[in-house]
Write a protein that holds these residues in place. Structure first.
Motif, PDB file in Angstrom:
ATOM      1  N   GLY A   1     -10.347  -6.612 -17.073  1.00  0.00           N
ATOM      2  CA  GLY A   1     -10.198  -5.720 -15.933  1.00  0.00           C
ATOM      3  C   GLY A   1     -10.951  -6.204 -14.711  1.00  0.00           C
TER       4      GLY A   1
ATOM      5  N   ASN B   1      -3.219  -1.547  -9.039  1.00  0.00           N
ATOM      6  CA  ASN B   1      -3.376  -2.344 -10.259  1.00  0.00           C
ATOM      7  C   ASN B   1      -4.790  -2.372 -10.815  1.00  0.00           C
ATOM      8  OD1 ASN B   1      -0.718  -3.266 -10.713  1.00  0.00           O
ATOM      9  ND2 ASN B   1      -0.915  -4.776  -9.078  1.00  0.00           N
ATOM     10  N   ILE B   2      -5.750  -1.828 -10.084  1.00  0.00           N
ATOM     11  CA  ILE B   2      -7.146  -2.009 -10.488  1.00  0.00           C
ATOM     12  C   ILE B   2      -7.493  -1.185 -11.726  1.00  0.00           C
ATOM     13  CG2 ILE B   2      -9.531  -1.639  -9.762  1.00  0.00           C
ATOM     14  CD1 ILE B   2      -8.723  -2.668  -7.023  1.00  0.00           C
ATOM     15  N   ARG B   3      -7.268   0.114 -11.710  1.00  0.00           N
ATOM     16  CA  ARG B   3      -7.586   0.904 -12.912  1.00  0.00           C
ATOM     17  C   ARG B   3      -6.742   0.497 -14.113  1.00  0.00           C
ATOM     18  NH1 ARG B   3      -8.438   2.403 -17.168  1.00  0.00           N
ATOM     19  NH2 ARG B   3      -8.982   4.498 -17.920  1.00  0.00           N
TER      20      ARG B   3
ATOM     21  N   SER C   1      -4.336  -0.274  -4.144  1.00  0.00           N
ATOM     22  CA  SER C   1      -5.276  -0.221  -5.274  1.00  0.00           C
ATOM     23  C   SER C   1      -4.592   0.050  -6.609  1.00  0.00           C
ATOM     24  CB  SER C   1      -6.321   0.863  -5.011  1.00  0.00           C
ATOM     25  OG  SER C   1      -5.734   2.145  -4.945  1.00  0.00           O
TER      26      SER C   1
ATOM     27  N   TYR D   1     -13.361   2.193 -20.625  1.00  0.00           N
ATOM     28  CA  TYR D   1     -13.523   2.230 -19.170  1.00  0.00           C
ATOM     29  C   TYR D   1     -14.488   3.344 -18.791  1.00  0.00           C
ATOM     30  CZ  TYR D   1     -12.308   2.730 -14.225  1.00  0.00           C
ATOM     31  OH  TYR D   1     -12.352   2.799 -12.859  1.00  0.00           O
TER      32      TYR D   1
ATOM     33  N   PRO E   1     -10.503   3.016  -7.109  1.00  0.00           N
ATOM     34  CA  PRO E   1     -11.473   1.983  -6.733  1.00  0.00           C
ATOM     35  C   PRO E   1     -12.479   2.447  -5.686  1.00  0.00           C
ATOM     36  CG  PRO E   1      -9.264   1.068  -6.817  1.00  0.00           C
ATOM     37  CD  PRO E   1      -9.120   2.556  -6.918  1.00  0.00           C
TER      38      PRO E   1
ATOM     39  N   ASP F   1      -6.859  -9.355  -7.724  1.00  0.00           N
ATOM     40  CA  ASP F   1      -6.010  -8.459  -6.937  1.00  0.00           C
ATOM     41  C   ASP F   1      -6.649  -8.142  -5.585  1.00  0.00           C
ATOM     42  OD1 ASP F   1      -3.492  -6.560  -7.573  1.00  0.00           O
ATOM     43  OD2 ASP F   1      -4.894  -5.480  -6.300  1.00  0.00           O
ATOM     44  N   THR F   2      -7.979  -7.975  -5.583  1.00  0.00           N
ATOM     45  CA  THR F   2      -8.676  -7.575  -4.366  1.00  0.00           C
ATOM     46  C   THR F   2      -8.853  -8.727  -3.391  1.00  0.00           C
ATOM     47  OG1 THR F   2      -9.870  -5.822  -5.534  1.00  0.00           O
ATOM     48  CG2 THR F   2     -10.833  -6.611  -3.469  1.00  0.00           C
TER      49      THR F   2
ATOM     50  N   SER G   1      -5.652  -2.304 -14.997  1.00  0.00           N
ATOM     51  CA  SER G   1      -6.051  -3.600 -15.553  1.00  0.00           C
ATOM     52  C   SER G   1      -7.153  -3.455 -16.594  1.00  0.00           C
ATOM     53  CB  SER G   1      -6.516  -4.531 -14.424  1.00  0.00           C
ATOM     54  OG  SER G   1      -7.753  -4.113 -13.871  1.00  0.00           O
TER      55      SER G   1
ATOM     56  N   TRP H   1      -9.027  -9.335 -13.339  1.00  0.00           N
ATOM     57  CA  TRP H   1      -7.787  -8.966 -12.658  1.00  0.00           C
ATOM     58  C   TRP H   1      -8.084  -8.240 -11.353  1.00  0.00           C
ATOM     59  CZ3 TRP H   1      -3.218 -10.863 -12.998  1.00  0.00           C
ATOM     60  CH2 TRP H   1      -2.689 -11.298 -14.221  1.00  0.00           C
ATOM     61  N   SER H   2      -9.078  -7.391 -11.358  1.00  0.00           N
ATOM     62  CA  SER H   2      -9.403  -6.634 -10.153  1.00  0.00           C
ATOM     63  C   SER H   2      -9.895  -7.545  -9.039  1.00  0.00           C
ATOM     64  CB  SER H   2     -10.466  -5.575 -10.465  1.00  0.00           C
ATOM     65  OG  SER H   2      -9.961  -4.617 -11.372  1.00  0.00           O
TER      66      SER H   2
END
Length: 543
Positions: free
Chosen positions: A395, A383-385, A381, A241, A330, A402-403, A387, A398-399
């Motif tokens: 990632g 779940n974003i990092r 936010s 990441y 995010p 989720d968004t 993922s 998923w982001s």
């Protein structure tokens, strides 16, 4: 020599955005309510702002809440955010991606956070807050009942051998009815409080990134005032990441930085060298051709988000800002959440101090914070990092889900694990062959450290301590090929050969830029970062 003591109503450890916001808000409330509380802010840097490093693009919303007339008072928010761009890099190409909604910066400002906190310090002192730079809080003090009594600054003039030198001065005790800890990411006293009061019992481990930054003066023809660029992809592999930023400030200055998540797996990875080769990308290098590097620095940043927020209060004190983990990953912003948390803490502490001579635990702070936009934004936010622990492409997918579909209200919450246990053994990884710096666009670490203006009193105990001196060779070198040689962005750790040919870990503590990466990423958690003498470390002027 016995330590002298000073008494205050509130002591704040750390003169960053959250600590200074808390101090200012306390004094504002005193003026509004006709009260008089004594407030002191301790700062380990030689001056306020000396240890502050951030990108940075600032959302001014919280500052407006704190000081509505900040423009008239000359706050150094001088460059309105301009055009956003978000790139995916391969080794030779750059592809423009849609900018995620969290990263839209209309209404924000490209800033030097160091300059902003210097201005905040001036506003605090104008309200009769006592601000003491150059004094490092080295110890938490407790009452007999176990509640926090305050802090003590470190002794000065202790020699490397642990003896009192000719210039010895004992530390000062600062006692308070409430102590607010605003130490920033991976605070050394906050770590003690986590253990003392079991504050992390009901949350996930905090996770981190290392942010490495240079400030450049570029050719005016290449300067685009207010322009904001972020990238992902090259030079990092798809399981690591991270990403970059380029922010165009005023006066032909450009802040360029690179962030690597400290949950990376390959012990041969060097965040510093990933940053240096990133600048040679065909889409990046032209910005810096004909320019000159002005300053360099590095700092760890919290990435855990909502799941990693600890219990925020304990008898005698509380946590605010980055030391509690309020960075909104995010959005790539944390100064606005830091300021709001400091304000909220101040309001809760003020009410408690007015109601009681000696309030024990200001639990109302956490309840008040949960009613603010800080809590709402971090929850959305959450779940974003996490993922991205499954890799870049999973990632991103998923982001996006989720968004755009769940809008932050997904019926799940991804869990997180400590960064230090993610390294694979060297036998499972390939060494990375980093190109040699050219001295024009890219630079070796020690040359860059000189641009951080770092200095420490030479004859003092090393502030980078080992719990077990045998571990660096017996475990780190043997199993991971001594990753501390690579994850440190300042060349502090070296494996050298002694006269008998045996390897030894050499710690060049004088190089340390106080980023805290070693304290976080060391795979056996054998390195313990403690504060050196006050005033030591980097002396950033525009970071």
């Amino acid at each position: 020599m016995e330590r002298e003591s000073m008494e205050f109503d509130v002591v704040i450890v750390g003169a960053g955005p959250s600590g200074l916001a808390a101090a200012i808000r306390l004094k504002q409330l005193c003026a509004d309510k006709g009260q008089n509380l004594s407030v002191c802010v301790l700062e380990k840097g030689a001056e306020v702002g000396a240890h502050i490093l951030s990108g940075a693009v600032m959302d001014p919303g919280a500052l407006t809440e704190l000081i509505p007339d900040w423009k008239e008072k000359g706050a150094p928010l001088n460059m309105p955010a301009g055009k956003d761009s978000f790139l995916y890099l391969t080794a030779s190409k750059a592809y423009r991606l849609p900018t995620p909604p969290q990263m839209h910066n209309h209404g924000n400002y490209v800033i030097s956070l160091g300059n902003v906190v210097r201005w905040l310090s001036e506003q605090a002192e104008a309200l009769e807050v006592e601000v003491y730079p150059g004094f490092a809080a080295a110890e938490v003090l407790y009452h007999e009942d176990g509640s926090v009594k305050g802090v003590a600054t470190g002794d000065m003039g202790i020699t490397k051998t642990g003896e009192q030198g000719p210039n010895y001065q004992p530390g000062m005790e600062l006692h308070a009815r409430q102590t607010i800890f605003a130490e920033g990411c991976r605070g050394s006293l906050t770590k003690v409080l986590f253990e003392k009061f079991d504050l992390r019992r009901d949350c996930d481990p905090q996770t981190y990134g290392i942010g490495i930054k240079e400030l450049w003066e570029v050719d005016p023809a290449r300067h685009r005032p207010g322009a904001i660029m972020h990238s992902i992809g090259w030079p990092l592999d798809s399981r690591t990441y991270g990403g970059s930023f380029l922010y165009h400030l005023e006066n032909n200055q450009v802040a360029v930085g690179f962030v690597v998540g400290l949950d990376y797996e390959n012990p041969y990875l060097s965040p510093y060298h990933e940053f240096q080769r990133f600048k040679h990308h065909p889409a990046i290098r032209p910005t810096f051709e004909g320019g000159r590097r002005i300053e360099y620095g590095a700092r760890a940043l919290n990435e855990g988000g909502f799941q990693s927020i600890p219990k925020l209060t304990f008898p005698g004190g509380l946590l605010v800002g980055d030391t509690a983990g309020f960075l909104d990953v995010p959005k790539i912003k944390g100064s606005h959440t830091a300021i709001k948390s400091g304000m909220t803490a101040a309001e809760a502490v003020f009410a408690a101090l007015i109601e009681s001579d000696s309030p024990r635990e200001v639990t109302a702070y956490a309840e008040k914070l949960k009613q603010t936009w800080v809590w709402r934004d971090l929850y959305k936010s959450r779940n974003i990092r996490p993922s991205f622990t499954r890799g870049r492409w999973i990632g991103l997918a998923w982001s996006a889900l989720d968004t755009y579909l769940f809008r932050g209200k997904a019926p799940w919450t991804f869990r997180q694990h400590s960064d230090h246990d993610r390294l694979l053994p060297k036998s499972a990884c390939k060494p990375i062959d980093y190109p040699k710096p050219d001295g024009v666009i890219s630079f070796d670490r020690l040359t860059n450290v000189a641009f951080s203006n770092t200095s420490h009193e030479e004859d003092q105990p090393a502030h980078l301590t080992l719990k077990d001196p045998s571990v660096p060779i017996a475990v780190n070198l043997d199993r991971y090929d001594a990753p501390e040689q690579r994850y440190c962005p300042a060349g502090v750790y070296e494996i050298v050969t002694e006269g008998d040919g045996a390897p030894k870990l050499q710690i060049n503590a004088q190089n340390c830029v106080h980023c805290k990466t070693c304290d976080i990423k060391d795979p056996t958690q054998n390195i313990n970062w403690v504060v050196p003498e006050g005033g030591g470390g980097p002396a950033y002027s525009g970071m």
